[in-house]
Design a protein around this motif. Structure first.
Motif, short mmCIF file in Angstrom:
data_model
loop_
_atom_site.label_atom_id
_atom_site.label_comp_id
_atom_site.label_asym_id
_atom_site.label_seq_id
_atom_site.Cartn_x
_atom_site.Cartn_y
_atom_site.Cartn_z
N SER B 27 10.72 5.57 -42.74
CA SER B 27 10.23 6.55 -41.78
C SER B 27 11.15 6.49 -40.58
N ALA B 28 11.52 7.66 -40.04
CA ALA B 28 12.47 7.69 -38.92
C ALA B 28 11.91 7.01 -37.68
N SER B 29 10.59 7.03 -37.52
CA SER B 29 9.97 6.44 -36.34
C SER B 29 8.50 6.18 -36.62
N GLU B 30 7.79 5.73 -35.60
CA GLU B 30 6.34 5.49 -35.74
C GLU B 30 5.54 6.77 -35.45
N ALA B 31 6.23 7.82 -35.07
CA ALA B 31 5.52 9.07 -34.74
C ALA B 31 4.78 9.58 -35.97
N ASN B 32 3.63 10.17 -35.73
CA ASN B 32 2.80 10.65 -36.84
C ASN B 32 3.57 11.56 -37.79
N GLY B 33 4.36 12.47 -37.20
CA GLY B 33 5.10 13.43 -38.03
C GLY B 33 6.02 12.72 -39.03
N ASP B 34 6.70 11.69 -38.56
CA ASP B 34 7.63 10.95 -39.44
C ASP B 34 6.87 10.13 -40.47
N LEU B 35 5.79 9.48 -40.04
CA LEU B 35 5.01 8.67 -41.00
C LEU B 35 4.38 9.57 -42.07
N GLU B 36 4.01 10.78 -41.66
CA GLU B 36 3.39 11.68 -42.63
C GLU B 36 4.38 12.14 -43.70
N GLU B 37 5.67 12.05 -43.41
CA GLU B 37 6.66 12.35 -44.46
C GLU B 37 6.58 11.29 -45.56
N ALA B 38 6.41 10.05 -45.16
CA ALA B 38 6.27 8.98 -46.16
C ALA B 38 4.97 9.17 -46.94
N VAL B 39 3.91 9.57 -46.23
CA VAL B 39 2.63 9.83 -46.90
C VAL B 39 2.80 10.95 -47.93
N LEU B 40 3.54 11.97 -47.55
CA LEU B 40 3.78 13.10 -48.46
C LEU B 40 4.50 12.64 -49.72
N ALA B 41 5.51 11.79 -49.54
CA ALA B 41 6.27 11.28 -50.69
C ALA B 41 5.34 10.54 -51.65
N ILE B 42 4.44 9.73 -51.09
CA ILE B 42 3.55 8.90 -51.91
C ILE B 42 2.44 9.76 -52.54
N ALA B 43 1.79 10.56 -51.72
CA ALA B 43 0.62 11.32 -52.20
C ALA B 43 1.01 12.35 -53.26
N SER B 44 2.18 12.95 -53.12
CA SER B 44 2.60 13.99 -54.07
C SER B 44 2.89 13.40 -55.45
N ALA B 45 3.14 12.10 -55.49
CA ALA B 45 3.42 11.43 -56.78
C ALA B 45 2.14 10.91 -57.42
N GLY B 46 1.01 11.10 -56.76
CA GLY B 46 -0.26 10.56 -57.27
C GLY B 46 -0.89 11.44 -58.35
N GLN B 47 -2.01 10.94 -58.87
CA GLN B 47 -2.71 11.65 -59.94
C GLN B 47 -3.94 12.38 -59.42
N LYS B 51 -7.88 9.79 -49.80
CA LYS B 51 -7.36 9.34 -48.50
C LYS B 51 -6.20 8.39 -48.79
N ILE B 52 -5.38 8.18 -47.79
CA ILE B 52 -4.26 7.25 -48.01
C ILE B 52 -4.05 6.45 -46.73
N GLU B 53 -3.73 5.19 -46.90
CA GLU B 53 -3.37 4.41 -45.71
C GLU B 53 -1.99 3.80 -45.92
N VAL B 54 -1.22 3.79 -44.85
CA VAL B 54 0.12 3.21 -44.89
C VAL B 54 0.25 2.22 -43.74
N VAL B 55 0.99 1.17 -44.02
CA VAL B 55 1.33 0.18 -43.00
C VAL B 55 2.83 0.29 -42.79
N HIS B 111 -0.25 -1.16 -36.53
CA HIS B 111 0.90 -0.41 -37.06
C HIS B 111 0.53 0.11 -38.45
N TYR B 112 -0.46 0.96 -38.49
CA TYR B 112 -0.86 1.57 -39.74
C TYR B 112 -1.47 2.93 -39.41
#
Lengths: 196, 148
Positions: B27-47, B51-55, B111-112
């Motif tokens: 993630s480029a930073s701790e900003a929500n927008g950047d963290l949500e990119e990581a969430v998008l990568a993970i969630a889109s690969a799911g079945q 909800k999702i939590e990231v640290v 930091h989550y």
């Protein structure tokens, strides 16, 4: 009695051995869903004063079978958000059972068991992937689990609320006072989401 | 458990390695927008939609612990996020314990992020609208959850 490899292990604790026989017997009953089986098991004659068959009905067998199946499924693979889990099929099959009211009672007991919070949380999280029972039943489960001492169970309750939705469940969340800050944020977030 | 203790179940359930490797997303930073990119990568690969939590952990902390980080192509249907994937490699009992300690510290420092199911759905639908994800690249069950 012969010595060495042909000798039988002897337990000095006959009560413990008797309990083990009862566990095995009850597991066999659960697998066969047939309480008449108990009349033939040799253990019953070995410990007639100890084995308690009173009250162990077909309903108990079904609950134990369901519980064994779910526990085995969660032991093999933990339930993970975003990933389907075999325990969902176990629950779907149970809910297709003819005696739904009994199955719902079993599921309620398994999903709100303060003695086994980790297992109960997994059952409830898995149940929340389905639409079991009535809206009132689901609201009752969420309310009961939110009242648990264990934070994992309360977390599972909020996740169930998030999946099941509805005005009654939203009100249960609004009225809940949560001491743990991260869970309080989740409760508030889900309640806000359910407003729309 | 006492303060500072980490349950064994948490290690085996939440820090499951494969090939002595743990999978992370940058993630480029701790900003929500950047963290949500990581969430998008993970969630889109799911079945399924959940909800999702990231640290999030600082790369410099992981390097200070002596970990080996290796960029690798991530398993996600979001093509522009594939290169954001990174593995922590050559993990053993001690090194995995260090990762666990960093995760515990991150949680202590808050930091989550936990995103509700509704927010995850919004992210996925927006990405589809922006043509960053092709719906056919999603799992059938996830596509069905998004349609409900």
């Amino acid at each position: 009695m012969a010595d060495g490899k042909d000798s039988m292990p002897v337990s000095s604790d006959s009560a413990r051995l008797a309990r083990r026989v009862v566990e095995i017997w009850r597991k066999l009953i659960a697998e066969r869903a047939d309480t008449s089986f108990h009349e033939t098991i040799p253990g019953a004659s070995l410990f007639p004063a100890v084995i308690d068959t009173v009250g162990f009905t077909i309903e108990c067998a079904e609950k134990e079978r369901l519980e064994f199946g779910l526990k085995a499924a969660f032991d093999i693979e933990p339930l993970e958000d975003g990933i389907n889990h075999p325990a969902e099929q176990i629950l779907e099959e149970a809910l297709r059972s003819v005696d739904r009211s009994h199955i719902l009672a079993c599921l309620e007991a398994l999903s709100v068991d303060a003695e086994r919070p980790g297992f109960s949380a997994s059952v409830l999280r898995c149940l929340s992937r389905l639409q079991p029972g009535t809206s009132a039943w689901r609201t009752g489960i969420v309310r009961a689990a939110l009242g648990a001492d264990d934070v994992e169970m309360r977390d599972a309750a909020v996740q169930a609320a998030e999946s099941w939705g509805g005005a009654e469940i939203r009100e249960v969340l609004r009225k809940h006072v949560e001491a743990v800050s991260w869970l309080r944020a989740y409760v508030e977030g889900v309640a806000d989401d359910l407003e729309v | 458990m006492a303060d500072g203790e980490i349950s064994a179940d948490a290690i085996t359930a939440d820090l499951r390695t494969q090939g002595d490797t743990l999978s992370f997303w940058r993630s480029a930073s701790e900003a929500n927008g950047d963290l949500e990119e990581a969430v998008l990568a993970i969630a889109s690969a799911g079945q399924r939609l959940d909800k999702i939590e990231v640290v999030y952990l600082a790369v410099e902390d992981l390097r200070a612990d002596g970990h080996t980080l290796k960029d690798s192509a991530g398993q996600t249907p979001v093509a522009d996020l594939v290169e954001r994937h990174v593995d922590i490699c050559q993990l053993d009992y001690v090194r995995l314990g260090k990762v666990a300690q960093r995760v515990v510290e991150a949680i202590r420092l808050e930091h989550y992020r936990r995103l509700t199911k509704k927010r995850v759905k919004e992210l996925l639908l927006t990405a589809i609208e922006q043509e960053r994800i092709h719906p056919d690249d999603l799992a059938d069950s996830l596509r069905k959850d998004l349609a409900n």
